[in-house]
Design a protein around this motif. Structure first.
Motif, PDB file in Angstrom:
ATOM      1  N   GLU A 121      30.871  47.165  -3.662  1.00 17.96           N
ATOM      2  CA  GLU A 121      32.205  48.066  -3.228  1.00 17.96           C
ATOM      3  C   GLU A 121      33.087  47.128  -3.749  1.00 17.96           C
ATOM      4  OE1 GLU A 121      32.553  50.826  -2.001  1.00 17.96           O
ATOM      5  OE2 GLU A 121      34.374  50.591  -0.896  1.00 17.96           O
ATOM      6  N   VAL A 149      24.007  52.667   1.599  1.00 18.27           N
ATOM      7  CA  VAL A 149      25.121  52.384   2.220  1.00 18.27           C
ATOM      8  C   VAL A 149      26.089  53.513   1.847  1.00 18.27           C
ATOM      9  CG1 VAL A 149      26.992  50.458   2.901  1.00 18.27           C
ATOM     10  CG2 VAL A 149      24.616  49.944   2.463  1.00 18.27           C
ATOM     11  N   SER A 150      27.065  54.123   2.634  1.00 16.88           N
ATOM     12  CA  SER A 150      28.055  55.068   2.057  1.00 16.88           C
ATOM     13  C   SER A 150      29.118  55.050   3.084  1.00 16.88           C
ATOM     14  CB  SER A 150      27.419  56.455   1.818  1.00 16.88           C
ATOM     15  OG  SER A 150      26.562  56.940   2.849  1.00 16.88           O
ATOM     16  N   ARG A 151      30.134  56.002   2.790  1.00 15.57           N
ATOM     17  CA  ARG A 151      31.368  56.104   3.436  1.00 15.57           C
ATOM     18  C   ARG A 151      32.078  54.767   4.045  1.00 15.57           C
ATOM     19  NH1 ARG A 151      31.504  61.535   5.415  1.00 15.57           N
ATOM     20  NH2 ARG A 151      33.445  61.094   6.206  1.00 15.57           N
ATOM     21  N   VAL A 152      32.135  54.096   3.024  1.00 17.18           N
ATOM     22  CA  VAL A 152      32.856  52.670   3.362  1.00 17.18           C
ATOM     23  C   VAL A 152      34.223  52.822   3.549  1.00 17.18           C
ATOM     24  CG1 VAL A 152      33.234  50.466   2.463  1.00 17.18           C
ATOM     25  CG2 VAL A 152      30.892  51.709   1.970  1.00 17.18           C
ATOM     26  N   ARG A 153      34.825  52.182   4.674  1.00 17.53           N
ATOM     27  CA  ARG A 153      36.037  52.074   4.853  1.00 17.53           C
ATOM     28  C   ARG A 153      36.444  50.542   5.315  1.00 17.53           C
ATOM     29  NH1 ARG A 153      38.356  56.928   7.573  1.00 17.53           N
ATOM     30  NH2 ARG A 153      39.181  55.571   9.230  1.00 17.53           N
ATOM     31  N   SER A 203      33.565  49.333   8.109  1.00 15.56           N
ATOM     32  CA  SER A 203      33.005  50.594   8.752  1.00 15.56           C
ATOM     33  C   SER A 203      32.059  51.189   7.586  1.00 15.56           C
ATOM     34  CB  SER A 203      33.825  51.561   9.327  1.00 15.56           C
ATOM     35  OG  SER A 203      34.617  50.859  10.413  1.00 15.56           O
ATOM     36  N   CYS A 204      31.114  51.649   7.959  1.00 15.07           N
ATOM     37  CA  CYS A 204      30.195  52.223   6.843  1.00 15.07           C
ATOM     38  C   CYS A 204      29.083  53.116   7.249  1.00 15.07           C
ATOM     39  CB  CYS A 204      29.765  51.365   5.821  1.00 15.07           C
ATOM     40  SG  CYS A 204      28.509  50.293   6.398  1.00 15.07           S
ATOM     41  N   ARG A 223      26.023  54.447  12.094  1.00 14.23           N
ATOM     42  CA  ARG A 223      27.399  54.352  11.601  1.00 14.23           C
ATOM     43  C   ARG A 223      27.741  52.873  12.241  1.00 14.23           C
ATOM     44  NH1 ARG A 223      31.793  55.769   9.160  1.00 14.23           N
ATOM     45  NH2 ARG A 223      33.849  55.167   9.825  1.00 14.23           N
ATOM     46  N   TYR A 231      30.900  42.900  -1.874  1.00 18.78           N
ATOM     47  CA  TYR A 231      32.270  43.472  -2.010  1.00 18.78           C
ATOM     48  C   TYR A 231      32.960  42.362  -2.524  1.00 18.78           C
ATOM     49  CZ  TYR A 231      32.520  41.149   2.502  1.00 18.78           C
ATOM     50  OH  TYR A 231      32.308  40.175   3.423  1.00 18.78           O
TER      51      TYR A 231
END
Length: 741
Positions: free
Chosen positions: A48, A611-615, A645-646, A693, A736
């Motif tokens: 990421e 792992v998805s919806r990474v913020r 957050s993910c 989450r 990351y």
């Protein structure tokens, strides 16, 4: 003509809608590689690039302040009719199916319904993954009730999943609430009831679909708005259709009607079942009366209800508002009359003990309230294995895992509540001095946040005292394994033993067990194992040992044939040679009753962790770490710490587990160097579905030319309650870095 049921319609909607949504929302960050760790473990690796661009989360499913997943309600008819199962809804699906119980809810024994109404609902219990609430409300007298209704004043009240998991674990069914009130409620009801059957069937289909999808058991229908003749005329067919469709899709489903509207369409609370409201009773599974009744109302209802007396739930307002019988600590006066006439009881808002009395005395007051009702609340029995409990209330002031402290601080997670015992005081017959009493205890725990505190006195002329903890009705397999973890407080040589009661004595063959006495021939005391069986050593290697924190584990292996396990007791005996009165304080940390053969079955591994919806967020200034002077110039351009957050998703058969424990390890390094050295994983929380989450996890910012790294581990907790080897855990790493200049 028969219409397509809600399952068919849901499948069509899910096929067209949820598939696209799940692909979009669960699309993981770009996978970098899959790395093998050791001989048996694999780790999925995702890459990421840090970006502070926000991807808005849907407000219905996530708390606006914390972005934690939350349970929700539907406030309007339009939202009810538009609802379709979505990927985000999966957080709110109950893990626990409704456990088998005896007697079944379909029996004619009068039942006890608890209607939970507290300060508008959706308080700390709305946080699906738990919260850090201090002194939250907690209910734990589950063996005394049969039905749990989650009540609020929103149109469609969907029970928070934590309540459903806790209730189902105890064999208690859960209902949501459909409520229409005042003028706005009247307009809403006219919209779907005054037309043709397609309108009310569409509403019923949605209610069935919601109960089926979220895995709760039905609805309390509460219409407190005046209806036109056309609308009230359609209420009975609406109730019949809803009841029929629900039972087709939800085994054991229930639809109850609240005493408000009468057959003329007017709101006229009758406080009884009579000719003015009987048509609604005849159209569903039960009738919940209003609260201002007197004994003459009960007398009249006996003839009205006929053989369905158990389907009449006589309302009791625990707050004692209005002209009522009993209430508050006099609620037992209501129950005495209700049971005298053979009716079921509906206790409305027993959270009175929490809302109106001192919070510091909550557990004492709650035990007092339910203790006063005990003689009118026959317990139901759990009838399935494995039977495992750590007595955790789903809350605590710290987290403990098998005697090891993991975290300090308040936490509240209703889904994590384990099976609770019968809370009572037991005094042996004919003895005025000996007694045993059970309490909740947050001061110490073996696993979770609490244990069971047992205090008692063995009088001089008695050898032992015992207390029944659980009522069971379990046809047992040929060989069962039992375990008890306990500790005695203070200097005490009192003996502690597990006892069990068996039924079917005529054909029941018991081996490896002692009968206590001739007059109690069905109650037995198993002999503890000195050495665990070789085949089970992986699971029970600690039997008979002193464990961390002063806990002791006793294990038993019992051979049974043709038997029904009925009760679990704990017995306390005086030390050899003692003739004095013996007082004792004992904490129980865990009880297990499992099929010995089930322990030999291999467990599956957690698969496909993604792992998805990474913020990303910049850490607040007060959270920044102090840096060396030579790094200050660099840190002006880049924060020292980040908040991650993910969403984590994985694959695992949920029928095998009690929950998942989610851990993380944080490090920085170059991808060429491979994973960093061993680091003790930090517990993030618990999951009861195949997703979790992560919210605002503090991680170090990646330095120039290096990757930041955080590893997530998904630990399944087996239904039998034993630790699962790390080889079966799921793993995923997120690398990351900053964007290239």
């Amino acid at each position: 003509m028969e219409t397509a049921g809600p399952r068919t319609r849901a499948a069509a909607r899910l096929g067209a809608h949820a598939t696209r949504e799940e692909q979009r929302k669960r699309r993981p960050v770009r996978r970098w590689q899959r790395r093998r760790i050791g001989e048996e473990q694999e780790e999925a690796v995702f890459r990421e690039v840090v970006s502070f661009t926000r991807d808005p989360l849907p407000a219905r499913y996530y708390d606006k302040d914390t972005t934690k997943p939350i349970s929700f309600y539907l406030p309007s008819l339009e939202e009810l009719l538009a609802w379709t199962p979505d990927a985000e809804d999966s957080f709110n699906v109950a893990l626990e199916p409704l456990k088998c119980r005896q007697p079944p809810l379909s029996s004619r024994r009068p039942r006890t319904l608890l209607c939970h109404d507290m300060m508008g609902g959706y308080l700390d219990d709305k946080f699906i993954q738990g919260s850090a609430a201090q002194n939250p409300y907690c209910f734990y007298h589950w063996q005394c009730i049969d039905i749990f209704v989650y009540f609020s004043h929103h149109l469609v009240t969907i029970p928070p999943v934590g309540w459903t998991n806790a209730a189902h674990r105890h064999g208690v069914c859960v209902l949501g609430t459909f409520i229409a009130e005042w003028k706005e409620g009247g307009r809403l009801c006219e919209a779907f009831l005054a037309g043709d059957e397609r309108s009310y069937q569409a509403v019923a289909d949605q209610l069935v679909l919601i109960a089926q999808f979220f895995r709760f058991d039905g609805w309390l229908i509460n219409i407190e708005s005046s209806l036109s003749l056309a609308a009230v005329g359609n209420v009975p067919p609406f109730l019949r259709y809803l009841s029929t469709q629900l039972c087709r899709q939800v085994p054991g489903g229930l639809v109850l009607w609240y005493d408000s509207v009468v057959s003329s369409g007017q709101v006229m609370w009758q406080n009884e079942l009579n000719e003015q409201n009987r048509i609604f009773f005849d159209s569903c599974h039960g009738f919940f009366t209003n609260y201002n009744w007197r004994e003459e109302h009960l007398d009249r209802m006996v003839a009205q209800a006929g053989e369905r007396r158990a389907d009449v739930y006589v309302g009791v307002d625990v707050f004692a508002r209005g002209n009522v019988v009993g209430g508050q600590f006099d609620t037992h006066k209501s129950l005495e009359l209700i049971r005298k006439h053979g009716f079921s009881a509906a206790l409305f808002a027993p959270g009175w003990v929490y809302e109106c009395l001192e919070k510091r005395d909550f557990f004492q007051n709650q035990d007092k309230f339910w203790g006063l009702l005990g003689r009118y609340l026959p317990p139901h029995s759990i009838c399935s294995l494995p039977f495992v409990t750590s007595f955790c209330l789903g809350m605590g002031t710290r987290r403990v895992c098998y005697g090891q402290e993991e975290a300090v601080g308040p936490w509240y997670h209703p889904s994590a509540q384990e099976i609770q015992p019968l809370f009572a005081e037991h005094r042996p017959e004919g003895d005025g001095q000996g007694w045993v009493k059970t309490h909740c205890c947050l001061e110490d725990a073996w696993n979770g946040g609490s244990s069971l505190l047992i205090r008692g006195v063995i009088p001089p002329d008695v050898g032992h005292v015992a207390v029944r903890l659980f009522s069971l009705h379990v046809p047992v397999p040929p060989k069962i394994f039992l375990s008890m973890v306990y500790k005695l407080e203070g200097p005490s040589d009192v003996g502690v033993a597990l006892e069990l009661t068996t039924g079917d004595a005529g054909s029941c063959h018991v081996g490896g067990i002692s009968t206590l006495s001739a007059e109690a021939s069905s109650r037995h005391s198993p002999r503890p194992l000195r050495v665990p069986p070789t085949k089970l050593a992986r699971w029970v290697g600690r039997c008979g040992q002193q464990l961390s924190g002063g806990w002791v584990q006793r294990c038993y292996e019992v051979n049974l044939r043709g038997c029904v396990l009925q009760d679990l007791w704990v017995s306390f005996s005086r030390p050899p040679g003692s003739r004095e009165q013996e007082a004792f304080v004992c904490r129980l940390g865990e009880l297990q009753v499992v099929d010995a053969n089930s322990l030999l079955s291999p467990l599956p591994r957690v698969q496909a962790v993604s792992v998805s919806r990474v913020r990303w967020q910049r850490a607040a200034p007060e959270e920044e770490e102090e840096e060396e002077e030579e790094e200050e110039e660099e840190e002006e351009r880049r924060p020292a710490r980040l908040r991650l957050s993910c969403a984590l998703h994985w694959s695992y058969p949920l029928s095998h587990i009690r929950c998942f424990r989610i851990h993380c390890c944080r490090a920085t390094g170059s991808p060429a160097e491979g994973p960093p050295g061993p680091e003790k994983p930090a517990l993030l929380g618990l999951a009861f579905v195949n997703q979790y989450r992560v919210v605002d996890l503090a991680v170090a910012a990646a330095g120039p030319g290096t990757d930041g790294r955080v590893e997530f581990l998904v630990e399944p907790v087996s239904r039998e309650g034993f630790l699962v080897p790390k080889a079966e855990w799921g793993r995923a790493a997120l690398l990351y870095s900053w964007p290239h200049a």
